[in-house]
Motif scaffolding. Sequence first.
Motif, PDB file in Angstrom:
ATOM      1  N   HIS A 144       0.823  -1.219   0.000  1.00  0.00           N
ATOM      2  CA  HIS A 144       0.000   0.000   0.000  1.00  0.00           C
ATOM      3  C   HIS A 144       0.855   1.268   0.000  1.00  0.00           C
ATOM      4  CE1 HIS A 144      -3.584  -2.350   0.331  1.00  0.00           C
ATOM      5  NE2 HIS A 144      -3.170  -2.902   1.436  1.00  0.00           N
ATOM      6  N   GLU A 145       2.051   1.172  -0.569  1.00  0.00           N
ATOM      7  CA  GLU A 145       2.884   2.347  -0.780  1.00  0.00           C
ATOM      8  C   GLU A 145       2.579   2.880  -2.178  1.00  0.00           C
ATOM      9  OE1 GLU A 145       6.861   1.129   1.710  1.00  0.00           O
ATOM     10  OE2 GLU A 145       6.530   0.203  -0.245  1.00  0.00           O
ATOM     11  N   VAL A 146       2.823   4.172  -2.377  1.00  0.00           N
ATOM     12  CA  VAL A 146       2.519   4.807  -3.656  1.00  0.00           C
ATOM     13  C   VAL A 146       3.788   5.185  -4.409  1.00  0.00           C
ATOM     14  CG1 VAL A 146       0.244   5.644  -2.952  1.00  0.00           C
ATOM     15  CG2 VAL A 146       2.253   7.081  -2.544  1.00  0.00           C
ATOM     16  N   PHE A 147       3.691   5.120  -5.729  1.00  0.00           N
ATOM     17  CA  PHE A 147       4.787   5.479  -6.627  1.00  0.00           C
ATOM     18  C   PHE A 147       4.885   6.988  -6.732  1.00  0.00           C
ATOM     19  CE2 PHE A 147       6.245   6.901 -10.726  1.00  0.00           C
ATOM     20  CZ  PHE A 147       7.278   6.052 -11.079  1.00  0.00           C
ATOM     21  N   TRP A 148       6.093   7.513  -6.563  1.00  0.00           N
ATOM     22  CA  TRP A 148       6.374   8.929  -6.798  1.00  0.00           C
ATOM     23  C   TRP A 148       7.525   9.018  -7.782  1.00  0.00           C
ATOM     24  CZ3 TRP A 148       5.220  13.580  -3.649  1.00  0.00           C
ATOM     25  CH2 TRP A 148       4.061  13.409  -2.898  1.00  0.00           C
TER      26      TRP A 148
END
Length: 192
Positions: A20-24
């Motif tokens: 549940h981490e997001v791509f930056w």
Amino acid sequence: MLDKDGYRPNVGIVLLNTRHEVFWGKRVRQHSWQFPQGGIKHGESPEQAMFRELYEEVGLRPEHVRIVGRTREWLRYDVPEQWIRRDLRGNYRGQKQIWYLLRLTGRDSDVCLRRSTKPEFDAWRWNDYWIPLDSVIEFKRDVYQQALAELSRFVFRDRRPRARRIDSIHLAADVPASGGAPALAGARSAEG
């Protein structure tokens, strides 16, 4: 292509990994980070534009992701006058975006920032979903918070909130039982 109010139709992409981490992505030769995003071309649906932008900016194809959700309505932000090209001044106000939440079904190694002849990003990383938005250009911060808040219902349903790390301090997530979004740390006033 601008709408009658001066907003350019656009898509934004929040890409999740299994944690549940997001791509930056880090903008080429800049110190700002952002989610992938881009304009909708004439005759293109928002979903078609999202898949095109995902490939151009991140190098991922439809088989590398699964659509989890999207915002119900357009989210808008105004671009400050000094950021608007001279030929668009007077007509152009900013962007209106449909945001997509995608789950990466491929591998991290499937990401390729060099698929396009003019790459948007020169680095990328995974971040906590509720990361402070300090590294996002100021005029986009509110729309980022709106998109993350609306899409959080797809991420955190049927899950207990977990601790989140902000500036080396571990805090319990402030997600209400109703599934609403916590206030994002880092959204500071002009005073600091």
